[in-house]
Design a protein around this motif. Structure first.
Motif, PDB file in Angstrom:
ATOM      1  N   THR B 148       1.083  -1.211  -0.063  1.00  0.00           N
ATOM      2  CA  THR B 148       0.037  -0.265   0.083  1.00  0.00           C
ATOM      3  C   THR B 148       0.826   1.376   0.029  1.00  0.00           C
ATOM      4  O   THR B 148       0.540   2.046  -0.630  1.00  0.00           O
ATOM      5  N   TYR B 195      -6.016  -6.223  10.740  1.00  0.00           N
ATOM      6  CA  TYR B 195      -7.516  -6.360  10.045  1.00  0.00           C
ATOM      7  C   TYR B 195      -8.247  -7.012  11.356  1.00  0.00           C
ATOM      8  O   TYR B 195      -9.506  -6.643  11.448  1.00  0.00           O
ATOM      9  N   THR B 236     -15.873   3.263   0.672  1.00  0.00           N
ATOM     10  CA  THR B 236     -15.571   3.811  -0.520  1.00  0.00           C
ATOM     11  C   THR B 236     -14.325   4.042  -1.120  1.00  0.00           C
ATOM     12  O   THR B 236     -14.189   4.667  -2.127  1.00  0.00           O
ATOM     13  N   THR B 237     -13.327   3.884  -0.358  1.00  0.00           N
ATOM     14  CA  THR B 237     -11.902   3.966  -0.822  1.00  0.00           C
ATOM     15  C   THR B 237     -11.442   2.583  -1.467  1.00  0.00           C
ATOM     16  O   THR B 237     -11.187   1.518  -0.861  1.00  0.00           O
ATOM     17  N   ARG B 238     -10.651   2.683  -2.627  1.00  0.00           N
ATOM     18  CA  ARG B 238      -9.920   1.463  -3.152  1.00  0.00           C
ATOM     19  C   ARG B 238      -8.495   1.551  -2.877  1.00  0.00           C
ATOM     20  O   ARG B 238      -7.953   2.467  -3.050  1.00  0.00           O
ATOM     21  N   SER B 241      -5.900  -4.134  -1.441  1.00  0.00           N
ATOM     22  CA  SER B 241      -6.908  -5.291  -1.351  1.00  0.00           C
ATOM     23  C   SER B 241      -8.215  -4.637  -0.772  1.00  0.00           C
ATOM     24  O   SER B 241      -7.967  -3.693  -0.039  1.00  0.00           O
ATOM     25  N   ASP B 242      -9.305  -5.230  -0.915  1.00  0.00           N
ATOM     26  CA  ASP B 242     -10.470  -4.702  -0.168  1.00  0.00           C
ATOM     27  C   ASP B 242     -10.874  -5.339   0.996  1.00  0.00           C
ATOM     28  O   ASP B 242     -11.833  -5.457   1.498  1.00  0.00           O
ATOM     29  N   GLU B 243      -9.640  -6.089   1.726  1.00  0.00           N
ATOM     30  CA  GLU B 243      -9.907  -6.712   2.845  1.00  0.00           C
ATOM     31  C   GLU B 243     -10.670  -5.861   3.929  1.00  0.00           C
ATOM     32  O   GLU B 243     -11.479  -6.159   4.965  1.00  0.00           O
ATOM     33  N   SER B 245     -12.401  -3.167   3.574  1.00  0.00           N
ATOM     34  CA  SER B 245     -13.624  -2.671   3.510  1.00  0.00           C
ATOM     35  C   SER B 245     -14.759  -3.818   3.768  1.00  0.00           C
ATOM     36  O   SER B 245     -15.681  -3.790   4.438  1.00  0.00           O
ATOM     37  N   GLU B 246     -14.046  -5.070   3.424  1.00  0.00           N
ATOM     38  CA  GLU B 246     -15.041  -6.315   3.667  1.00  0.00           C
ATOM     39  C   GLU B 246     -15.029  -6.561   5.456  1.00  0.00           C
ATOM     40  O   GLU B 246     -16.263  -7.006   5.631  1.00  0.00           O
ATOM     41  N   LYS B 249     -18.106  -4.328   5.953  1.00  0.00           N
ATOM     42  CA  LYS B 249     -19.208  -4.796   5.285  1.00  0.00           C
ATOM     43  C   LYS B 249     -20.018  -5.824   5.776  1.00  0.00           C
ATOM     44  O   LYS B 249     -21.098  -5.976   5.723  1.00  0.00           O
TER      45      LYS B 249
END
Lengths: 353, 285
Positions: B148, B195, B236-238, B241-243, B245-246, B249
Motif C-alpha cells: 500500500t 485487520y 468507498t476507498t479502493r 486489497s479490499d479486505e 472494507s470487507e 461490510k
C-alpha cells in the motif's frame, strides 16, 4: 515499561472464550504448576509501582488466577527484558509482556473475569480502555517521568534506590528519555518540550478522563455490577499510582481526591484484593517517605560515596600514571637512544641544577 | 463568520461534495469555492486524512453550520497541530475534531447537550476507541504495509512536489508513522492482526449501535460524525486489497448507519447543487 497498545482481543468475552476444544489441554487444573509472573516491586501501599504491572496483578486477582509473582527491581532479570512479564507453559508463545496479551493468555487458561459481561459491556470495556490509553496514560507518564520536579524528587529517586547497582545509574534516565520520546511520537510533535503548555494540554485531557470515569462509575461498586472485570483492572492500574504515590506536583492527584467515588473505588480494590499491601504502608511509609528516608538510603549513600571516591582516585591515579609513564619511559629510553643532543640537554639541565 | 475546512487535495470520491460557503450569521448559501474544487486534477489525500476530514464535515453539517471545503496541497503545514483537517473561522484556526467540537460548543452549537453524564462518558470513550483503533489501523495500512505504501500512499502523498522533495517528504512521513507505531506498540503486528483489530472495533461499534438510528437515540452526536467519517471512507476507498472494507461490510447495521447519515446530511445538498453542475460521485449503494 508501558505499552500503548490496544487490547484488541477484548471482545473475546462470554462463555465461549476458550478457543481450544480439548478440556485437558489447559493448565486450569489447580494442581498444575502456577504461571510465573515478573513485576516491579510495590511501595507506597501499592502491590506494584508500575501501571502495567498493577493492571495485570489486579486482573489475576479478579479472575482468581494462581500466579507465582516475582516482585523484582531489575527488569533485565525478566524473561522479556521488560516488566511485567508472564512466563507461559507453551513454548510457542514464550513469555508475554503486553498487559493485553497477558490478560488474553490468562483468559485462555479459563481465568476469565469478564465471563458475565454482555456483548455491549464487552464493547464498553474496549471503549473505556481506549479512553484511558489516549487521555489518561500520556498525562500519567508526563507526571511521573517528564515533569522535572516529580521525576527528580520521587520517580528517579525511587528507581535509583531500588534498581540494583550499576543499572540504577543507567535505567531511570533511559526510561525518562524513552517516555519523553514516546509522548513526542504519540502527540505527533517532534519538537515537543516539557513545559507549561504541554502540561496544560495533557492535564486537561486527563482531568476530563477522570471526571468521565467517575460519572460512568456513579455509585456502583465496580464498572459492570458487583464483580470486577478487566476494565476495573485497567482503571485501577491507571488510578492507583496517582492516588498513592505522593508527588510534589500533584494536580492529577488533587483532582482524583476530589472525585469521591473513584478514590473510594481504588481504596476498596486495594483493601479487598491486596489486603497485605494495605497493612504495610504505615510502617513502610515512614521508612520510604522522603522525610524519613535518610536511614533507609544510608547504605546506598555510603556505598555511592565510597564508589565515587574510588572512582575519583582511580581516574586521578590513571591520569598520573598515564602522564607519568610517558615521562618515565622518556627518562629510561634516553640512555638507550643515546642521542648526543639529548645527552647534551640532560647535561645542561644537570648543570643548571 | 465563515467556516472554512481545509483538507489536502481530495480523493475523487469526495471532490464531488459541493463545497458550500455559507455566511453563518445569516445561513446564506453561496458557492464561492465551486471553481476551486473542480480545477483539482491531482489526488493527494490519504485514507486516514480523508476519514478525519469527512468526520469534521459531517459534524459541521449535523450542527447545521455552513461549511466551505477548500483543498490545499500544503494543508498539513497550514494546520496548527500539523494534522488535517482544520477549520478557519474569522481569524481563528482550529484543527482536528475534538478541538473543533469544543470550538463550536463555545459558539453555541452542540450536539451532545441532550446526553446525561453517563452517556457523555460513553460517547467520549467510543470516540477514543475509533481514534485508538480505526485511525491507527488506517495509518498502519497506509504506511506500514509495503504494498500500500509503495503503490498508493507515497505516490499520492508526494504528488504535489517535484523531485527530489517528493521522495524526501514521503519517506519522512513513512518513517514518522512507523516510529509512532512502535510507540503505541503496533510495530510487532502483522497485517492480519491489524485487520482483526479493525474487525473487533467494528464489532464493538455494531454492538453499541444495535438497532438504534444513531449511537445515542434519535439525535446524531459527534460520535456519529466520527464513526461515519471513518467507516464511509473505508467503504468507498479502493486500496490494494479490499479486505479492510470487507471487514466493515460484515456489519449490516453499520452499513445502514453510514447510508442513513449520507442520505440525511450529504445527499440533500448534493441534490441541490447538482443542478449547478456538480456530478454525484460514488456513493455507498
Amino acid at each position: 515499561m508501558r505499552s500503548w497498545s490496544t487490547p484488541a482481543e477484548y471482545l473475546v468475552w462470554g462463555a465461549h472464550c476458550c478457543p481450544c476444544p480439548c478440556p485437558s489441554g489447559h493448565t486450569s487444573d489447580p494442581m498444575a504448576a502456577p504461571l510465573e509472573m515478573y513485576c516491579w516491586k510495590g511501595d507506597w501501599g501499592l502491590p506494584s509501582v508500575d501501571t502495567d504491572c498493577l493492571t495485570v496483578l489486579a486482573y489475576a486477582k479478579f479472575a482468581g488466577a494462581p500466579l507465582k509473582v516475582y516482585k523484582i527491581t531489575n527488569p533485565w532479570r525478566s524473561p522479556t527484558g521488560v516488566l511485567p512479564a508472564l512466563k507461559t507453559a507453551e513454548k510457542s508463545i514464550g513469555s508475554l509482556s503486553k498487559p493485553s496479551n497477558i490478560i488474553i493468555h490468562l483468559r485462555k487458561q479459563k481465568y476469565n473475569a469478564d465471563y458475565d459481561l454482555s456483548a455491549k459491556e464487552g464493547a464498553d470495556t474496549l471503549a473505556f480502555v481506549s479512553l484511558l490509553e489516549e487521555k489518561l496514560l500520556p498525562a500519567l507518564i508526563y507526571t511521573q517521568w517528564v515533569d522535572s520536579k516529580n521525576y527528580v524528587d520521587v520517580t528517579r529517586r525511587w528507581y535509583a534506590e531500588n534498581i540494583p547497582f550499576p543499572l540504577n545509574f543507567l535505567l531511570p534516565n533511559r526510561i525518562h528519555t524513552q517516555q519523553l520520546e514516546r509522548l513526542r511520537l504519540v502527540r505527533g510533535d517532534p519538537t515537543l518540550e516539557p513545559g507549561e503548555q504541554l502540561e496544560k494540554e495533557l492535564y486537561h485531557d486527563a482531568l476530563e478522563c477522570m471526571t468521565l470515569l467517575s460519572q460512568r462509575l456513579g455509585s456502583h461498586k465496580f464498572f459492570f455490577g458487583d464483580s470486577p472485570s478487566s476494565l476495573d483492572a485497567y482503571v485501577f492500574g491507571h488510578l492507583a499510582p496517582l492516588l498513592k504515590i505522593k508527588l510534589p506536583n500533584g494536580k492529577l492527584q488533587q483532582h482524583l481526591n476530589s472525585l469521591d467515588n473513584l478514590r473510594q473505588y481504588c481504596t476498596n480494590i486495594l483493601l479487598l484484593y491486596f489486603p497485605s499491601e494495605g497493612k504495610e504502608p504505615p510502617s513502610r511509609k515512614v521508612s520510604v517517605h522522603p522525610e524519613g528516608s535518610d536511614f533507609d538510603s544510608e547504605p546506598h549513600k555510603r556505598r555511592n560515596q565510597i564508589l565515587s571516591v574510588l572512582f575519583a582516585l582511580g581516574s586521578m591515579l590513571g591520569y598520573a600514571i598515564l602522564t607519568g609513564i610517558v615521562s618515565i619511559q622518556q627518562v629510561q629510553a634516553q640512555p638507550a637512544l643515546a642521542e648526543p643532543h639529548h645527552v647534551d640537554e640532560r647535561g645542561e639541565e644537570d648543570e643548571e641544577e | 463568520m465563515t467556516l472554512m475546512l481545509s483538507v489536502p487535495l481530495t480523493l475523487s470520491n469526495f471532490s464531488c461534495y459541493s463545497p458550500v460557503c455559507i455566511d453563518s450569521s445569516h445561513f446564506i448559501m453561496s458557492l464561492a469555492a465551486e471553481a476551486f474544487v473542480s480545477q483539482i486534477a491531482e489526488d493527494q489525500i490519504l485514507l486516514s486524512d480523508c476519514a478525519s476530514s469527512l468526520a469534521v464535515q459531517a459534524y459541521l453539517r449535523m450542527c447545521n453550520l455552513p461549511v466551505q471545503v477548500s483543498y490545499r496541497p500544503n494543508a498539513e503545514y497550514m494546520s496548527p497541530s500539523g494534522k488535517v483537517p482544520f477549520v478557519h473561522v474569522g481569524n481563528q484556526v482550529v484543527s482536528e475534531l475534538g478541538p473543533i467540537v469544543q470550538f463550536t460548543k463555545a459558539k453555541g452549537h452542540s450536539l451532545s447537550d441532550g446526553l446525561d453524564d453517563v452517556q457523555r462518558a460513553e460517547m467520549k470513550a467510543y470516540m477514543e476507541l475509533v481514534n485508538n483503533m480505526l485511525l491507527t489501523a488506517e495509518l498502519y495500512i497506509q504506511w506500514c504495509d509495503d504494498n500500500t505504501a509503495a503503490e498508493i500512499s507515497r505516490p499520492r502523498y508526494s504528488s504535489p512536489y517535484s523531485w527530489p522533495l517528493n521522495h524526501i517528504l514521503a519517506y519522512q512521513k513513512q518513517w514518522e508513522v512507523r516510529r509512532k507505531m512502535t510507540a503505541v506498540g503496533w510495530a510487532g503486528k502483522n497485517l492480519e492482526q491489524v485487520y482483526e483489530d479493525v474487525s473487533q472495533c467494528c464489532q464493538a461499534l455494531s454492538q453499541r449501535l444495535g438497532t438504534q438510528p444513531y449511537f445515542f437515540n434519535k439525535q446524531p452526536t459527534e460520535l456519529d460524525a466520527l464513526v461515519f467519517g471513518h467507516l464511509f471512507t473505508i467503504l468507498t476507498t479502493r486500496l490494494t486489497s479490499d479486505e479492510l472494507s470487507e471487514k466493515v461490510k460484515s456489519y449490516s447495521n453499520l452499513l445502514a448507519f453510514c447510508r442513513r447519515i449520507e442520505q440525511s446530511y450529504f445527499e440533500d445538498s448534493q441534490a441541490g447543487s447538482s443542478s449547478r453542475g456538480y456530478s454525484k460521485g460514488p456513493s455507498l449503494f
